[in-house]
Design an enzyme around this catalytic site. Structure first.
Site, PDB file in Angstrom:
ATOM      1  CB  CYS A  19      41.935 -12.700  25.263  1.00  0.00           C
ATOM      2  SG  CYS A  19      42.741 -14.282  24.934  1.00  0.00           S
ATOM      3  CB  CYS A 408      50.406 -17.091  31.619  1.00  0.00           C
ATOM      4  SG  CYS A 408      48.922 -16.361  30.902  1.00  0.00           S
ATOM      5  CG  ASP A 452       5.892  -3.671  49.107  1.00  0.00           C
ATOM      6  OD1 ASP A 452       5.387  -3.135  50.096  1.00  0.00           O
ATOM      7  OD2 ASP A 452       5.441  -3.571  47.955  1.00  0.00           O
ATOM      8  CG  ASP A 649       5.709  -2.823  43.379  1.00  0.00           C
ATOM      9  OD1 ASP A 649       6.684  -2.056  43.476  1.00  0.00           O
ATOM     10  OD2 ASP A 649       4.543  -2.451  43.579  1.00  0.00           O
ATOM     11  CG  ASP A 735      49.470 -21.100  31.472  1.00  0.00           C
ATOM     12  OD1 ASP A 735      48.948 -20.311  32.282  1.00  0.00           O
ATOM     13  OD2 ASP A 735      49.424 -20.940  30.241  1.00  0.00           O
TER      14      ASP A 735
END
Length: 758
Positions: A19, A408, A452, A649, A735
């Site tokens: 779609c 499809c 870190d 951070d 399908d």
């Protein structure tokens, strides 16, 4: 063009990626239209429109001709009350009440049929009204079409039983024609817009062909099963959307504003910055803000996923959507509704659909030639046996038509975005944000993780443990200078020194012209003379550290403490030692990562002895005394051997975060944590790092399963259809059934618990 503008619409009725492809292809052909993006899960159409080329109404007309509902997004309409547009429910091959999307008093765009008159003769889907989301399936537009085609089929069977097979064929033919009419009109509109290979066109050809070869009963059954499959597909896709939609519904609709000693109720989306709101026990916080009165437990699990309420009081920040559990709070609004933490999370999750995974892009390319190839194979199946070998035309036409229905690629195309959308929604509910499929795929391949130290593996709130002034210098003088230099800094070490000075009742000296020296420390003019707070090795080079102080510094560092030297030009003032304890869950997180086959390493600018002490506690490797460019080089070096993730951070180490395969920011809903990195962990929990990777890996497994289901079913039914083992009605089930299966499988990710070790 520089004066082009970005426009956005809400598009209803999209059930699968096919779609979105139809809308994209139709709209991007219009003059002046570029950068078209259609998001399936958030039901949004975004594009860049050059002025004077194509009117927005023309875009809406094209989308409606394809059978979808469309309305300008709230930002384009400027309607504050519609801050979260309510796109229509999902559907396929059904009519839609377009008036639900039209502003009051407006008619549908020219060329679009009036929704009030839209029936099975309307060129498009029957889409459901937004209100249909809360109604039973049989009251929705899609449900009514299923019932209608089912009744037609039942009447045809009854007519055949009461009369004879010949009259029954005519009844089935009538049922098929009436049921396939809206699909045929949809196929014709798609063909006019240059899209011949759609499921509507294949359905129309298959049903028409079946009528011509005398398979009227089966043709009518196929039309009915197609409608049933579309209802199931719409329901499954709706479930996938519910997770994202639920996030937006966390913020309460109303708020209690306090003005002049009185309270009044107001819509939460109209709150303004600076207004004061009352949050009663049991209420949800209506806006991001700061507590000015009251102390209470706040359940932040709707926002950060943190399972236990945390105590918040005056000066603390609270997030919209969190729940006040104990006592009344008065909160000053800090952010507008469109910019609160929940709104930003929803936007990030929706926008993440655009960051498609490489797997998804490959499948999109594959599907472009897949359907035309199936049509070509179907034509060969119809023509070659009768023409080349003199076999029965009806038999091979029937088998060729069955192949068409399998052609499809809906299930295959939706296999990736359905999983990605479920993973994004599942992660967002647990405070794990990943910005799209590309990030998820990269996170699943991570083999090494760089952390870190300050604020990531540690709490980020170090405290002063030792003050060692130089000979002839008092602790008060030492802290006064150190606090003066650090007075303008927000660095955790600076804040710790300022807190120590405040606790000791020391007023910082006057300071000006402060500046940070990357990787070395901070300098400022203190009482007119230059002063520094920096790393001992930098102080040693600058003559701000004596030999015996250097020994002291090494001793303190061996205890796992961070040491800074305070000095003036050629005059050592002393040392300040600080310790930032590892988070309680850091060691467990490292154990989990190691068990997952991932090697963790600390990258820190701190001294080797402090880094070694922390790394030893956590059972991981380390690299110390690293400048930002050093971290960048290490990340680049690690990335050459496989996927690497950098955890920081979100403020410091930006180059390293960007260089890593996946840069992850830790922080409780801060702007930086949400905006800068590829992913964000909203809870300050190190164990969320392995959780994020588990979610990414589970998503990629889910995608592989979906692709296998989609291709496997297609392959089986391609063979059985050519051999004549299965017919038209089983082909259509293959399908739509495959599409439903992959969507339901993707929904499993909504229930996946990434915290559980497997």
């Amino acid at each position: 063009m520089s004066d082009s503008i970005r426009r956005q619409w809400s598009v209803s009725g999209m059930d699968c990626a096919a779609c979105t492809a139809k809308v994209t292809k139709a709209v991007e052909k219009l003059p002046g239209v570029s950068e078209v993006s259609v998001a399936l899960m958030s039901e949004k159409l975004s594009l860049t429109l050059a002025p004077g080329a194509t009117a927005p109404e023309q875009i809406e007309t094209v989308v409606r001709r394809l059978g979808f509902g469309i309305a300008p997004a709230s930002s384009d309409r400027g309607n504050a009350a519609a801050a979260r547009p309510r796109p229509s429910c999902q559907g396929h091959h059904h009519d839609h009440d377009h008036s639900a999307h039209q502003p009051s008093g407006q008619e549908s765009a020219v060329g679009a049929p009036s929704a009030r008159n839209a029936g099975h003769g309307a060129p498009g889907h029957v889409h459901d009204d937004p209100a249909d989301r809360s109604t039973a399936w049989y009251r929705t537009g899609k449900g009514r079409l299923v019932l209608f085609t089912g009744v037609l089929l039942a009447l045809a069977w009854a007519f055949e039983l009461l009369t004879n097979a010949e009259y029954g064929d005519w009844a089935f033919m009538l049922a098929c024609v009436i049921g396939v009419a809206p699909v045929a009109r949809r196929a014709f509109e798609a063909l006019r817009l240059g899209q011949p290979f759609t499921i509507e066109s294949l359905m129309t050809i298959a049903a028409t062909g079946a009528l011509f070869i005398g398979a009227a009963e089966e043709a009518a059954l196929v039309v009915f099963l197609f409608a049933v499959g579309e209802v199931l597909e719409g329901v499954a896709t709706g479930k996938a959307r519910d997770g994202i939609r639920a996030l937006a519904n966390l913020v309460p609709k109303t708020a209690l504003i306090e003005e002049d000693g009185r309270t009044r109720e107001s819509p939460a989306d109209q709150l303004m910055i600076g207004q004061r709101v009352l949050v009663r026990p049991g209420d949800r916080v209506p806006a991001d803000g700061e507590i000015v009165e009251g102390v209470s437990g706040v359940d932040e699990s709707p926002v950060t996923g943190e399972s236990h309420p945390v105590t918040r009081g005056p000066g603390d920040t609270v997030f919209a959507g969190s729940i006040n559990t104990e006592a009344a709070l008065r909160v000053v609004v800090a952010k507008e509704a469109s910019d609160n933490t929940i709104a930003r999370i929803v936007r990030l999750v929706e926008e993440a659909e655009d960051a498609r995974a490489p797997t998804e892009r490959f499948i999109d390319r594959f599907s472009r030639w897949y359907m035309p190839a199936i049509v070509a194979v179907s034509a060969l199946v119809v023509l070659v046996p009768p023409l080349g070998f003199g076999l029965d035309w009806n038999t091979w036409i029937y088998r060729g038509l069955a192949l068409l229905l399998i052609g499809c690629p809906c299930a295959l195309v939706i296999s990736v975005p359905a999983s990605i959308a479920s993973a994004l929604s599942s992660g967002a509910r647990r405070g794990l944000l990943m910005k799209g499929g590309a990030v998820i795929e990269a996170a699943a391949r991570v083999e090494r993780i760089a952390f870190d130290k300050t604020g990531t593996l540690t709490h980020g709130r170090p405290r002063v443990t030792d003050i060692r002034p130089a000979e002839g210098v008092s602790e008060t003088d030492l802290l006064a200078v150190a606090a003066a230099v650090e007075s303008g800094s927000s660095h955790p070490l600076a804040q710790a020194i300022l807190r120590a000075a405040e606790d000791a009742g020391i007023t910082p000296l006057g300071a000006s012209d402060a500046r940070a020296i990357v990787g070395k420390g901070v300098e400022a003019l203190v009482d007119g003379a230059r002063a520094w707070v920096g790393a001992p090795r930098h102080a040693l080079e600058a003559g701000g550290l004596s030999a015996w102080q250097g020994e002291q510094a090494r001793t303190l560092e061996a205890e796992g403490k961070t040491v800074v030297a305070v000095f003036r030009e050629g005059e050592p003032l002393g040392l300040v030692a600080l310790r930032d304890e590892p988070r309680e869950d850091a060691a467990d997180a490292m154990r989990q990562l190691t068990a997952m086959g991932i090697a963790p390493v600390i990258l820190t600018g701190d001294n080797p002895r402090t880094a070694q002490a922390i790394a030893g506690q956590l059972g991981m490797d380390y690299r110390a005394e690293m400048m930002p460019e050093d971290k960048l080089s290490v990340i680049r070096e690690m990335g050459a051997d496989g996927g690497v993730m950098m955890i920081g951070d979100g403020i410091n180490d930006a180059p390293a975060l960007k260089q890593a395969s996946v840069g992850v920011a830790m922080g409780s809903g801060t702007d930086v944590a949400l905006e800068t990195a590829d992913a964000a962990i909203l809870r300050d929990r190190v164990v969320d790092v392995p959780a994020l990777i588990r979610l990414a890996r589970a998503t990629m497994r889910n995608i592989r399963h979906n692709v296998a289901i989609a291709l496997g079913l297609k392959a089986v039914f391609l063979v059985t259809s050519v051999l004549g083992i299965t017919g038209l009605w089983l082909a259509i089930l293959a399908d739509t059934g495959a599409t439903v299966l992959v969507t339901l499988n993707a929904l499993w990710l909504l229930r996946f618990d990434p915290d559980r070790e497997s």
